[in-house]
Design an enzyme around this catalytic site. Structure first.
Site, PDB file in Angstrom:
ATOM      1  N   LEU A  87       0.807  -1.217   0.000  1.00  0.00           N
ATOM      2  CA  LEU A  87       0.000   0.000   0.000  1.00  0.00           C
ATOM      3  C   LEU A  87       0.837   1.262   0.000  1.00  0.00           C
ATOM      4  O   LEU A  87       1.910   1.308   0.604  1.00  0.00           O
ATOM      5  CB  LEU A  87      -0.876   0.042   1.261  1.00  0.00           C
ATOM      6  CG  LEU A  87      -1.995  -0.969   1.280  1.00  0.00           C
ATOM      7  CD1 LEU A  87      -1.673  -2.074   2.227  1.00  0.00           C
ATOM      8  CD2 LEU A  87      -3.268  -0.288   1.656  1.00  0.00           C
ATOM      9  N   CYS A  88       0.302   2.274  -0.630  1.00  0.00           N
ATOM     10  CA  CYS A  88       0.856   3.624  -0.556  1.00  0.00           C
ATOM     11  C   CYS A  88      -0.124   4.411   0.308  1.00  0.00           C
ATOM     12  O   CYS A  88      -1.134   4.919  -0.172  1.00  0.00           O
ATOM     13  CB  CYS A  88       0.966   4.226  -1.956  1.00  0.00           C
ATOM     14  SG  CYS A  88       1.671   5.876  -1.953  1.00  0.00           S
ATOM     15  N   LEU A  89       0.156   4.433   1.605  1.00  0.00           N
ATOM     16  CA  LEU A  89      -0.737   5.060   2.583  1.00  0.00           C
ATOM     17  C   LEU A  89       0.118   5.859   3.550  1.00  0.00           C
ATOM     18  O   LEU A  89       1.031   5.314   4.174  1.00  0.00           O
ATOM     19  CB  LEU A  89      -1.543   3.980   3.318  1.00  0.00           C
ATOM     20  CG  LEU A  89      -2.530   4.430   4.372  1.00  0.00           C
ATOM     21  CD1 LEU A  89      -3.615   5.330   3.777  1.00  0.00           C
ATOM     22  CD2 LEU A  89      -3.159   3.231   5.060  1.00  0.00           C
TER      23      LEU A  89
END
Length: 169
Positions: A87-89
């Site tokens: 994830l890109c969070l």
């Protein structure tokens, strides 16, 4: 061996059991509290609705001072999820705080499904479709939702891919 991170993970687990957020489930692996399996149900009124998405969370002894590694095990088509499932969070990178617990992490991921950040894409194709062709984006997401209904082992997935390739579909 009891360490601060393991004690914290036990508190996180007890909190999740006592007051579970809607549409989220998570438990540590039977023989390793540093690895968790989680499920997020697709949020209502989104293309992900009715989907059931599996994730793995891996914690280091630096937790809660450093975030866990989080990865979708289920297939995911989303602007902020790499094709590898990572994830890109922001809260898992530059905006991490030790106040976040497992429940907050999973709730944030569920929220991301509802409200993608297409300005900072991990999956450029998904981000472009989300911005420029919402109908096609929704169609692709619905495909992975339907795929989430079928429990498959990695061997079954490979066999299915080989059969599809062999049939020319």
């Amino acid at each position: 061996m009891s360490t601060p991170s393991r004690r914290r993970l036990m508190r996180d687990f007890k909190r999740l059991q006592k007051d579970p957020p809607g549409g989220i489930s998570a438990t540590p692996c039977k023989d390793n509290i540093m690895k968790w399996n989680a499920v997020i149900f697709g949020p209502v009124d989104t293309p992900f609705e009715d989907g059931s998405f599996k994730l793995v969370l891996k914690f280091e002894e630096t937790y809660p001072n450093k975030p866990p590694e989080v990865q979708f095990v289920s297939e995911m088509f989303h602007p902020n999820v790499y094709t590898t499932g990572e994830l890109c969070l922001d809260i898992l990178q530059n905006r991490w705080s030790p106040t976040y617990d497992v429940s907050a992490i999973l709730t944030s991921i569920q929220s991301l499904l509802h409200d993608p950040n297409s300005g900072s894409p991990a999956n450029v194709e998904a981000a472009n479709l989300y911005r420029e062709n919402r109908k096609e984006y929704v169609r692709r997401v619905r495909e992975i939702v339907e795929a989430s209904w079928i429990e498959r082992t990695p061997n079954q997935q490979q066999s299915s891919k080989r059969n599809t390739a062999a049939s020319g579909s």
